[in-house]
Design a protein around this motif. Structure first.
Motif, PDB file in Angstrom:
ATOM      1  N   SER A 274      42.080  43.846  35.784  1.00 35.36           N
ATOM      2  CA  SER A 274      41.180  43.377  36.838  1.00 35.36           C
ATOM      3  C   SER A 274      41.041  44.399  37.965  1.00 35.36           C
ATOM      4  O   SER A 274      42.019  44.688  38.651  1.00 35.36           O
ATOM      5  CB  SER A 274      41.758  42.068  37.374  1.00 35.36           C
ATOM      6  OG  SER A 274      41.157  41.739  38.579  1.00 35.36           O
TER       7      SER A 274
ATOM      8  N   THR B 267      37.855  41.339  41.263  1.00 33.59           N
ATOM      9  CA  THR B 267      38.152  40.834  42.599  1.00 33.59           C
ATOM     10  C   THR B 267      37.368  41.666  43.609  1.00 33.59           C
ATOM     11  O   THR B 267      37.453  42.892  43.586  1.00 33.59           O
ATOM     12  CB  THR B 267      39.657  40.933  42.898  1.00 33.59           C
ATOM     13  OG1 THR B 267      40.352  40.209  41.891  1.00 33.59           O
ATOM     14  CG2 THR B 267      39.988  40.344  44.246  1.00 33.59           C
TER      15      THR B 267
ATOM     16  N   LYS C 251      35.926  37.078  41.666  1.00 31.02           N
ATOM     17  CA  LYS C 251      36.589  36.286  42.703  1.00 31.02           C
ATOM     18  C   LYS C 251      36.291  36.968  44.032  1.00 31.02           C
ATOM     19  O   LYS C 251      36.571  38.165  44.199  1.00 31.02           O
ATOM     20  CB  LYS C 251      38.083  36.286  42.415  1.00 31.02           C
ATOM     21  CG  LYS C 251      38.919  35.534  43.394  1.00 31.02           C
ATOM     22  CD  LYS C 251      40.385  35.713  43.021  1.00 31.02           C
ATOM     23  CE  LYS C 251      41.283  35.178  44.105  1.00 31.02           C
ATOM     24  NZ  LYS C 251      42.666  35.601  43.882  1.00 31.02           N
TER      25      LYS C 251
ATOM     26  N   CYS D 181      45.571  44.591  51.078  1.00 30.83           N
ATOM     27  CA  CYS D 181      46.446  44.416  49.928  1.00 30.83           C
ATOM     28  C   CYS D 181      46.116  43.095  49.233  1.00 30.83           C
ATOM     29  O   CYS D 181      46.118  42.040  49.853  1.00 30.83           O
ATOM     30  CB  CYS D 181      47.888  44.436  50.404  1.00 30.83           C
ATOM     31  SG  CYS D 181      49.017  44.703  49.069  1.00 30.83           S
ATOM     32  N   CYS D 182      45.841  43.153  47.954  1.00 29.84           N
ATOM     33  CA  CYS D 182      45.474  41.959  47.197  1.00 29.84           C
ATOM     34  C   CYS D 182      46.413  41.868  45.991  1.00 29.84           C
ATOM     35  O   CYS D 182      46.278  42.641  45.042  1.00 29.84           O
ATOM     36  CB  CYS D 182      44.019  42.067  46.764  1.00 29.84           C
ATOM     37  SG  CYS D 182      43.465  40.734  45.731  1.00 29.84           S
ATOM     38  N   GLY D 183      47.364  40.964  46.047  1.00 27.44           N
ATOM     39  CA  GLY D 183      48.333  40.834  44.961  1.00 27.44           C
ATOM     40  C   GLY D 183      49.169  42.095  44.789  1.00 27.44           C
ATOM     41  O   GLY D 183      49.472  42.489  43.658  1.00 27.44           O
ATOM     42  N   GLY D 184      49.505  42.749  45.875  1.00 22.10           N
ATOM     43  CA  GLY D 184      50.307  43.961  45.799  1.00 22.10           C
ATOM     44  C   GLY D 184      49.534  45.204  45.412  1.00 22.10           C
ATOM     45  O   GLY D 184      50.114  46.271  45.235  1.00 22.10           O
ATOM     46  N   ARG D 185      48.223  45.061  45.268  1.00 27.82           N
ATOM     47  CA  ARG D 185      47.409  46.222  44.882  1.00 27.82           C
ATOM     48  C   ARG D 185      46.355  46.508  45.938  1.00 27.82           C
ATOM     49  O   ARG D 185      45.912  45.612  46.658  1.00 27.82           O
ATOM     50  CB  ARG D 185      46.722  45.948  43.541  1.00 27.82           C
ATOM     51  CG  ARG D 185      47.702  45.900  42.369  1.00 27.82           C
ATOM     52  CD  ARG D 185      47.016  45.343  41.145  1.00 27.82           C
ATOM     53  NE  ARG D 185      45.848  46.134  40.786  1.00 27.82           N
ATOM     54  CZ  ARG D 185      44.818  45.650  40.093  1.00 27.82           C
ATOM     55  NH1 ARG D 185      44.806  44.401  39.713  1.00 27.82           N
ATOM     56  NH2 ARG D 185      43.807  46.421  39.797  1.00 27.82           N
TER      57      ARG D 185
END
Lengths: 58, 309
Positions: free
Chosen positions: B52, B109, B136, B156-160
């Motif tokens: 993703s 995302t 999303k 930062c989105c989910g650690g990425r």
């Protein structure tokens, strides 16, 4: 003092104003983008690795 | 036409009413074609991408909305790239009819930064229902001048962190400001940051003149790519550095597209005519038209006037 009524962002106008031989160029137009473009065009006039021209952009 | 709704209505009305001879008008929306050209030149992900991706879009104006819409469409059709036959109309994601839309697997995302991010993302979802399945949307309600923007904890989105950044603000100065701030914040992952500019002068000239020169660290001075909307939107094929479709193919594509649009707006469609014929025939007790192809009777050609009547 030499005055040119022209578009300073035009490279030919800068050449006519002998910007390629100048040591300082100061851009103080009211629009930031225009000043940035004057600096960019002046850099293209003097593409040597160690240019002597120094641009001051407002 | 800067308003996409007006542009589409004018297109439909003109195609429906114009004659077949004489000069012809083409209506286009600079943001629709600009977004297509932008993502063709600076793609956010490859067609073979499996995991993703995270994309950051700053500014949810008309250009930003079109970029999000196009990203969602590209993601949902990434393994079914359009050919001459399957190329979608510009409205395909709008009516939730994107070909080969895939709901399984990880989604795209998109982090959307705008002062009215929630309201605008809701508007995007209403306008383009297909987006819900494709990506999303994470809304970050802030202005690029606010201090919250410079905290960058929202990045930062989910650690990425985002791998591609598109700054789509109407003001060139503000767009450059946002791009430079993001370049500083994302200096470790060094993503592609594309800044949409209104024309090819001013800051765009500066970025092109200075950006390519390398700094002592071996990297370009600016990791910013200027995308000049004015230069790209008018080109019929949305100019690409290496065109993947030949000129002949492009002409065929345009013809197919025009024919498809004309067929869509034809006042009397073949299915309706068949239904009409079936009703009339059955009311007179004549045999139904249904049945194997070989049993169908070839009817004589109907003259134009009778056909319309």
């Amino acid at each position: 003092m030499l005055t040119l009524v022209a578009d300073a962002a035009d490279r030919e106008v800068l050449r006519k104003a002998r910007a390629d031989r100048a040591s300082r160029l100061i851009a103080t137009c009211s629009d930031d983008g225009t000043n940035a473009e004057i600096g960019a065009q002046a850099l293209k006039l003097n593409p040597a690795p160690s240019p002597s021209l120094q641009c001051w952009i407002q | 036409m800067t308003d996409p709704a007006v542009c589409n209505l004018l297109k439909e009305h003109y195609i429906r009413t114009r004659g077949t001879v004489g000069p012809r008008l083409e209506f286009f929306n600079p943001f629709q074609s600009g977004a297509r050209a932008l993502l063709d030149e600076f793609p956010a992900f490859s067609d073979q991408r499996q995991d993703s991706p995270i994309v950051l879009v700053v500014g949810a104006g008309r250009m930003g909305q079109e970029v999000i819409c196009r990203l969602a469409w590209q993601w949902s059709t990434r393994n079914a790239r359009p050919t001459l036959e399957t190329r979608p109309s510009s409205d395909s994601i709008r009516d939730n009819s994107a070909p080969a839309a895939r709901s399984e697997g990880p989604g795209l995302t998109v982090i959307l930064v705008d002062r009215e991010a929630r309201r605008k993302s809701e508007a995007i979802r209403n306008l383009f229902p297909g987006i819900v399945q494709a990506c999303k949307l994470i809304e970050c309600e802030m202005d690029v001048r606010w201090p919250e923007f410079e905290r960058f904890d929202w990045l930062c989105c989910g650690g990425r962190l985002p791998e591609s950044v598109y700054v789509c603000l109407d003001d060139n100065s503000l767009a450059l400001q946002a791009g430079l701030k993001l370049q500083a914040a994302l200096k470790d992952c060094w993503p592609t940051i594309v800044v949409r500019m209104s024309d090819d002068t001013g800051f765009t000239a500066l970025l092109k003149a200075v950006g390519s020169s390398a700094s002592p660290a071996g990297r370009p001075v600016f990791n910013l790519q200027a995308f000049s909307l004015m230069n790209k939107f008018w080109h019929p094929g949305c100019s690409r550095p290496k065109p993947s479709i030949s000129w002949l193919g492009l002409c065929m594509l345009r013809t197919c597209d025009t024919n498809e649009r004309m067929a869509r707006h034809c006042p009397m469609r073949p299915p309706n005519i068949r239904a009409l014929q079936r009703t009339r025939l059955s009311s007179h007790g004549t045999p139904s038209m249904k049945g194997p192809r070989s049993r169908n009777v070839v009817m004589p050609r109907i003259s134009g006037e009778n056909w319309l009547r």
